[in-house]
Design a protein around this motif. Structure first.
Motif, PDB file in Angstrom:
ATOM      1  N   ASP A 172       0.835  -1.193  -0.016  1.00  0.00           N
ATOM      2  CA  ASP A 172      -0.021  -0.081   0.217  1.00  0.00           C
ATOM      3  C   ASP A 172       0.994   1.162   0.066  1.00  0.00           C
ATOM      4  N   GLN A 173       2.228   0.975   0.149  1.00  0.00           N
ATOM      5  CA  GLN A 173       2.952   2.268   0.117  1.00  0.00           C
ATOM      6  C   GLN A 173       3.309   2.773  -1.184  1.00  0.00           C
ATOM      7  N   LEU A 175       0.554   3.616  -3.000  1.00  0.00           N
ATOM      8  CA  LEU A 175      -0.670   4.407  -3.195  1.00  0.00           C
ATOM      9  C   LEU A 175      -0.560   5.814  -2.857  1.00  0.00           C
ATOM     10  N   PRO A 176      -1.169   6.964  -3.359  1.00  0.00           N
ATOM     11  CA  PRO A 176      -1.952   6.815  -4.544  1.00  0.00           C
ATOM     12  C   PRO A 176      -0.927   6.661  -5.967  1.00  0.00           C
ATOM     13  N   LEU A 243      10.910   0.693   2.121  1.00  0.00           N
ATOM     14  CA  LEU A 243      10.936   1.680   2.870  1.00  0.00           C
ATOM     15  C   LEU A 243       9.863   2.730   3.243  1.00  0.00           C
ATOM     16  N   GLY A 244       9.040   3.083   2.016  1.00  0.00           N
ATOM     17  CA  GLY A 244       8.141   4.024   1.949  1.00  0.00           C
ATOM     18  C   GLY A 244       8.632   5.344   1.694  1.00  0.00           C
ATOM     19  N   SER A 246       8.583   8.313   3.077  1.00  0.00           N
ATOM     20  CA  SER A 246       9.094   9.185   3.900  1.00  0.00           C
ATOM     21  C   SER A 246      10.562   8.833   4.162  1.00  0.00           C
ATOM     22  N   MET A 247      10.958   7.633   4.240  1.00  0.00           N
ATOM     23  CA  MET A 247      12.211   7.253   4.487  1.00  0.00           C
ATOM     24  C   MET A 247      13.061   7.591   3.153  1.00  0.00           C
ATOM     25  N   LEU A 250      14.063  11.193   3.585  1.00  0.00           N
ATOM     26  CA  LEU A 250      14.893  11.564   4.984  1.00  0.00           C
ATOM     27  C   LEU A 250      16.266  10.971   4.627  1.00  0.00           C
ATOM     28  N   LYS A 251      16.614   9.628   4.494  1.00  0.00           N
ATOM     29  CA  LYS A 251      18.028   9.387   4.486  1.00  0.00           C
ATOM     30  C   LYS A 251      18.771   9.472   3.209  1.00  0.00           C
ATOM     31  N   GLN A 257      19.830   1.553   3.182  1.00  0.00           N
ATOM     32  CA  GLN A 257      18.740   1.139   4.250  1.00  0.00           C
ATOM     33  C   GLN A 257      18.242  -0.151   3.710  1.00  0.00           C
ATOM     34  N   ARG A 261      17.670  -3.538   5.609  1.00  0.00           N
ATOM     35  CA  ARG A 261      16.357  -4.221   6.160  1.00  0.00           C
ATOM     36  C   ARG A 261      16.143  -5.579   5.870  1.00  0.00           C
ATOM     37  N   ILE A 262      17.263  -6.440   5.414  1.00  0.00           N
ATOM     38  CA  ILE A 262      17.266  -7.575   5.045  1.00  0.00           C
ATOM     39  C   ILE A 262      17.298  -8.634   6.451  1.00  0.00           C
ATOM     40  N   GLU A 263      16.218  -9.101   6.542  1.00  0.00           N
ATOM     41  CA  GLU A 263      16.277  -9.986   7.936  1.00  0.00           C
ATOM     42  C   GLU A 263      15.374 -10.885   7.751  1.00  0.00           C
TER      43      GLU A 263
END
Lengths: 376, 397
Positions: A172-173, A175-176, A243-244, A246-247, A250-251, A257, A261-263
């Motif tokens: 959903d990140q 959208l839109p 990440l979306g 915003s991130m 920001l970064k 990043q 995130r790989i986990e």
């Protein structure tokens, strides 16, 4: 350090180097830049950029066919005569030099921000330049072959990064879709077009070294542009999905990043240092190709017998320039946002298109053919 | 001769490999697992809980020393506070393994944006640690606690938070990266779970805390703290918190209690739950359809008259479960509307579905527009099984 082979590169090596130079620094800086402009629609921008990039590939391929054994700068000299051609060559030499400085600044800023805080920028640049100097001294065939060796590792790591991030995706990140608005999407795609595709213009300086099969070389341009463009597309899409927006905004280095995130199951994690390999390789190849073009341009202007004697002095100039070119991160951001893309537009779109138009005139084409270097 | 020279040259390159700038050896580091921030006399009081490596290794048996050490420093910036610790601690703090970031309630009410800047900017800290708010205790007190079973309290707290989010409901495990997204995203307010200390504060930080079967003091997650902007404005109670996790689709599994007699209850375990917020525009006004699909099993029953052999019983239980799910959700929505903070992300759902409307509403200064919006529920609970027995044991009359 003697050059290996006869100084010829195959179509496959040509393609790989195009992919590397296209991904280049874009893999590091584009997600943040485009996140700030086209937000969650960065991937749409990239699709538009790929479309424009394919048109550009057509122009470059057409030019490649016309150039024969002359390099891009060499062709201008052949057309305009020695003085005007050299003057234009110096402009391009400056452009190549500025590009290498920007890449050095980029990699040192990245390393110092994300991984090695206390290491002086000079040390990182020096480490980079030593390898570039070695590459220049060994000659094009050596580093072209090296790229062929690195390519499978690069692709494998890239796929590994993409696959391992699949569990983290939040759909959903996205959208839109197209919510950022057309002007924003277009602006984002301009940046990607400039940083990825236009800055691959360096391939036009490699024409004297290509093997004789021009058709294969032309299709290498298309393949390289498409592969590189799609890989950047995948990175941008993953940045948005994982990440979306915003991130991303920001970064400074969203790609890093991503790797963080790989986990998977609490054991496959903390791989970012390993995956840094991806952009070290691409930034290195882009810097190497631009240094090589700089060396080639200067040696053509000065009509040197062996252009490799320029390797050391050029690298020293780059080291010195790298230290003074970027005073701080704000100046650097200003440079890459507001200035560099326009330089790219003039040097790597304007220049080649003008040459292509000139070569549509039969007289110009005959003049170019008359000045082709003899084979061998 | 030339060859020998070359070999020497290559070998001398090895000297360069002996180390690099910015290297940090394991024995030069204090591995920080928990970080707490309090506001004391107009300054930050930063507490670092670092691990005592020798105490958690499997070789040493004697629990003579604490598994961690708490270092505290003060400063106007968090960095100053952290560096002032070098006068007390033998090494530099390393944030790469941070698990829990505790903010005091006072800090949360003052605004969290300025506090999280430093760990966000830092290159060592990753973005995957959880953030919680210390409730009725200082952040330092939360980190100064012996916990049973897990020797490392922060690990225990992090696991407890993640497990309870998945299988009980009234908590939400927010990581730093979620927090950043929620702080900056449009139409979505931040929430953080509260953590408190139950029992004797005095005993909490002593090994004697664990000498009995029941620890004298233990931590407990209670309530979801709702923010407006970056400021904490209030706490959701347990019912509202359950509604919150259900509405935001964080809920996986939880328990529902249905009264079946004046004193007895039937227990339902919700085994899976999916929620969708579907915004739509009706006559230019936003309306939200909340769809919740849940599956559950009967896991406990105190009333022998409930007959699990009849289909109608299941229909009845499902209906009553739906009502409870619905009343939880309504409670959460009421709370959010009353405090005018869109913690449930209605605005964000609207922005994703109807960006044009959202843009207009926001420009009209109506960004908390959900408070007037109608909310329609469509809840479907399906109960399928009753465990390994059917009807409950019937005692003799």
């Amino acid at each position: 350090m003697k050059p290996i082979g006869n100084g010829r590169i195959s179509a496959r090596q040509f393609k790989i180097m195009i992919v590397f130079s296209l991904i280049g620094d874009s893999i590091l800086i584009l997600p943040n830049l485009m996140g700030n402009i086209s937000h969650q629609d960065a991937w749409l921008s990239q699709l538009a950029a790929i479309a424009c990039g394919m048109a550009l590939a057509w122009a470059y391929a057409a030019l490649l066919g016309r150039l024969g054994r002359l390099s891009f700068v060499g062709a201008w000299t052949a057309l305009l005569g020695r003085i005007a051609g050299s003057a234009l060559g110096l402009v391009y030499a400056y452009g190549f030099y500025a590009m290498v400085l920007a890449l050095l600044a980029e990699i040192s800023l990245f390393m110092r921000a994300q991984m090695m805080r206390e290491t002086p920028a000079e040390a990182i640049m020096l480490a980079f330049l030593i390898v570039i100097a070695a590459g220049l001294r060994y000659g094009i065939e050596t580093f072209a072959r090296t790229s062929e060796l690195l390519y499978p590792i690069f692709i494998a790591m890239f796929l590994f990064l993409s696959l391992c991030l699949l569990p983290q995706i939040k759909a959903d990140q996205l959208l839109p879709i197209a919510g950022a608005g057309m002007p924003q999407i277009a602006e984002g795609s301009f940046l990607s077009f400039a940083y990825g595709f236009l800055e691959s213009a360096v391939l036009l300086m490699l024409t004297p070294y290509l093997e004789d099969d021009r058709k294969a070389a032309r299709s290498a341009i298309f393949k390289g542009f498409l592969t590189g463009g799609l890989m950047l597309f995948l990175i941008l899409l993953l940045c948005v999905l994982v990440l979306g927006p915003s991130m991303m905004e920001l970064k400074h280095y969203p790609t890093f990043q991503l790797a963080q995130r790989i986990e998977i199951g609490r054991f496959l994690e903390r791989l970012e240092a390993l995956l840094t390999f991806l952009w070290i390789v691409t930034v290195f190849y882009k810097a190497l190709l631009y240094s090589f073009s700089l060396q080639k341009t200067i040696s053509e202007i000065a009509r040197l017998q062996d252009d490799r004697i320029l390797a050391m002095p050029l690298c020293l100039l780059m080291l010195a320039g790298g230290m003074i070119s970027v005073p701080n991160i704000a100046a650097y951001n200003e440079l890459i946002k507001a200035q560099f893309p326009y330089y790219d537009l003039i040097l790597y779109l304007g220049g080649p298109l003008l040459l292509l138009l000139l070569l549509a005139i039969p007289a110009a084409r005959r003049r170019l053919e008359a000045r082709q270097p003899r084979a061998g | 001769m030339r060859k020998r020279m070359r070999i020497c040259l290559v070998l001398s390159c090895l000297l360069l490999l002996s180390g690099c700038w910015s290297r940090r050896e394991l024995n030069d580091l204090l591995v920080v697992l928990g970080m707490g921030i309090d506001w004391v006399d107009g300054q930050y009081l930063v507490s670092f809980q670092v691990v005592n490596p020798s105490e958690i290794s499997s070789k040493t048996k004697g629990a003579s020393r604490a598994p961690g050490t708490l270092y505290q420093g003060r400063g106007n910036t968090i960095f100053e506070a952290a560096r002032s610790l070098t006068t007390q601690a033998p090494r530099l703090m390393y944030l790469g393994h941070l698990q829990l970031f505790v903010l005091s309630e006072e800090i949360a009410r003052r605004g969290v944006a300025s506090v999280i800047d430093s760990p966000l900017r830092d290159n060592e800290a990753r973005m995957d640690y959880n953030v919680v708010i210390a409730r009725g205790a200082t952040a330092a007190e939360i980190l100064d606690l012996y916990t049973p079973l897990e020797r490392l309290p922060t690990y225990s707290m992090q696991q407890s938070l993640r497990t309870s989010e998945r299988s009980w409901a009234p908590t939400v495990a927010v990581t730093m990266s979620d927090m950043i997204n929620k702080l900056s995203d449009d139409g979505q307010q931040l929430v953080l779970t509260g953590i408190e200390i139950e029992g004797s504060r005095k005993q909490a930080g002593r090994p004697s805390n664990l000498t009995g079967f029941r620890p004298a003091a233990s931590y407990n997650y209670r309530g979801i703290g709702a923010f407006k902007g970056d400021k904490l404005i209030g706490w959701l109670n347990e019912k509202e918190s359950k509604g919150f996790t259900d509405l935001t689709d964080n809920l996986d599994s939880t328990s529902i209690e249905l009264p079946c007699s004046p004193t007895g209850y039937t227990g339902i375990e919700v085994t899976s739950s999916v929620t969708r917020l579907m915004p739509r525009l009706r006559d230019g006004k936003p309306e939200f359809l909340v769809k919740i699909w849940a599956q559950g099993d009967v896991v406990e029953n105190a009333c022998s008259m409930v007959d699990f052999n009849r289909d109608a019983t299941f229909v009845d239980l499902e209906k009553r479960s739906e009502n409870i799910v619905r009343s939880n959700a309504e409670a959460a929505i009421r709370w959010a509307k009353r405090h005018e903070t869109d913690v449930l992300g209605f605005g964000s759902a609207l922005a994703k579905k109807h960006p044009a409307y959202w843009e207009r509403a926001r420009d009209d200064g109506n960004s908390s527009g959900f408070s007037q919006a109608a909310i329609v529920f469509d809840i479907d609970v399906v109960i399928r099984k009753t465990g390994t027995i059917g009807n409950s044991v019937k005692p003799k009359e």
